[in-house]
Design a protein around this motif. Sequence first.
Motif, short mmCIF file in Angstrom:
data_model
loop_
_atom_site.label_atom_id
_atom_site.label_comp_id
_atom_site.label_asym_id
_atom_site.label_seq_id
_atom_site.Cartn_x
_atom_site.Cartn_y
_atom_site.Cartn_z
N SER A 65 30.52 24.26 -8.79
CA SER A 65 31.20 23.42 -7.81
C SER A 65 32.68 23.23 -8.12
O SER A 65 33.45 22.80 -7.26
N SER A 66 33.11 23.56 -9.34
CA SER A 66 34.52 23.39 -9.70
C SER A 66 35.37 24.59 -9.28
O SER A 66 36.60 24.54 -9.38
N LEU A 67 34.74 25.66 -8.82
CA LEU A 67 35.48 26.84 -8.39
C LEU A 67 36.23 26.54 -7.09
O LEU A 67 35.67 25.96 -6.16
N LYS A 68 37.47 26.96 -7.04
CA LYS A 68 38.26 26.83 -5.82
C LYS A 68 38.19 28.15 -5.08
O LYS A 68 38.72 29.16 -5.53
N LEU A 69 37.51 28.14 -3.94
CA LEU A 69 37.24 29.38 -3.22
C LEU A 69 38.26 29.60 -2.11
O LEU A 69 38.57 28.67 -1.36
N PRO A 70 38.78 30.82 -1.98
CA PRO A 70 39.70 31.10 -0.87
C PRO A 70 38.98 30.90 0.47
O PRO A 70 37.78 31.20 0.58
N PRO A 71 39.66 30.39 1.48
CA PRO A 71 39.02 30.20 2.79
C PRO A 71 38.50 31.52 3.36
O PRO A 71 39.12 32.57 3.19
N HIS A 72 37.36 31.44 4.01
CA HIS A 72 36.77 32.58 4.71
C HIS A 72 36.56 33.78 3.78
O HIS A 72 36.81 34.92 4.14
N SER A 73 36.12 33.50 2.56
CA SER A 73 35.95 34.57 1.58
C SER A 73 34.49 34.96 1.36
O SER A 73 34.18 35.73 0.46
N GLN A 74 33.58 34.43 2.18
CA GLN A 74 32.15 34.65 1.93
C GLN A 74 31.75 36.12 1.96
O GLN A 74 30.82 36.54 1.27
N ASN A 75 32.44 36.94 2.75
CA ASN A 75 32.01 38.32 2.92
C ASN A 75 32.31 39.22 1.73
O ASN A 75 31.68 40.26 1.59
N TYR A 76 33.28 38.86 0.89
CA TYR A 76 33.67 39.76 -0.19
C TYR A 76 33.85 39.06 -1.53
O TYR A 76 34.40 39.66 -2.45
N LEU A 77 33.42 37.84 -1.65
CA LEU A 77 33.57 37.11 -2.91
C LEU A 77 32.23 36.50 -3.31
O LEU A 77 31.60 35.80 -2.51
#
Length: 362
Positions: free
Chosen positions: A189-201
């Motif tokens: 939960s501490s990871l900062k995920l780039p927006p709209h990155s579900q398809n390749y991250l």
Amino acid sequence: MRKPLIAVVMLLAGTAVFAAETPLTAARYAQQLGVGMDVDWARTDRGIREFDPLIVRDFYNAGIRHVRIRVADNMTEARLIHLRKLVEACEEYGVIPVIAYQADTFKADPDAKNEAQLVAWWSTVGHFFGSDHPTLGFDVIYEPADKLNRDLPALNRAYENVVRTLHDIDAQRMIFIAPRLRAAPEDLSSLKLPPHSQNYLLAEWHIFPWGPLKANGKYPWTSGTAAERAAIRARIATALRWQQKSGHATWVGGWAVGESFKSAPTASQMAFARFMACELNKAKIPYAINADSQFYDGEEGAWRPAPEPLLQEMIAPTCEKPDAKPGHHELKAPVRGEQSATPTAASTTQSTARPASSASQG
């Protein structure tokens, strides 16, 4: 007679085109990973020296569907060429390659200079492979530890810069990022995920990467008590909740039973291996086994006989049915010694071709 034949040919051609145009997303990629193994084919002198492409064929025949290729050193032209040899061998035999960087310098001191070195390392690797090899994945830092445990902003900033750099090179490259504390699931939960990155991250996490080692005078696994099983299920459930909340797939980058195998595995080892593999399979989370040298003799080009029963449980465990009586197991079909045709690079690439896109998804 010619009309039915033409119809069959057109149907097959249409199926191939559909498969070729089906985009490879992170969710589909995670499903294809299946069971893998951590390998030192590009990390140690012995691993580099003993590698032979036919080893990948042996891995596939044993049921291994991906390899986590660990790399520790700075990148040179010779090492890049060796990595390409590994990736091409994996494609030839239907095994997904994932390059994982040790990043010791950045873990020990996550300052701006070492972050720039991390980004440069991946930039070199990313440009070398370009948009080729669509199933090749990049694991940015395996087991973030040391000073990174206390510098979460530095870890997230490095991930953001590496992901942006790699997706500027290839917008559809599959990339793994791992949380601190040696990729603890509790810290996803501490990871900062780039927006709209579900398809390749995707997120990579660990559970018992070196097995259930003794801590504070106790082992987290002895005979598989109810409390020991519940503790493992709780950690897997933590990852599942994060997946549901974030929309990102996860992968266990490595787990082991702990001891080295110079003799036949113990009953405790077998029970732990079976339970771990069954729970991860039930959660539909792909995983890699740590590590190749424990199970495969690169010099002999053969699987080590002593740990073979243990490896079988880790790859294709005999799991209890949900409605079965205690002690009753469902035996899965054996995977070792499969006689099915080995996939070729062409068939692998065809089913995972990428959509045309120039926009970065990271």
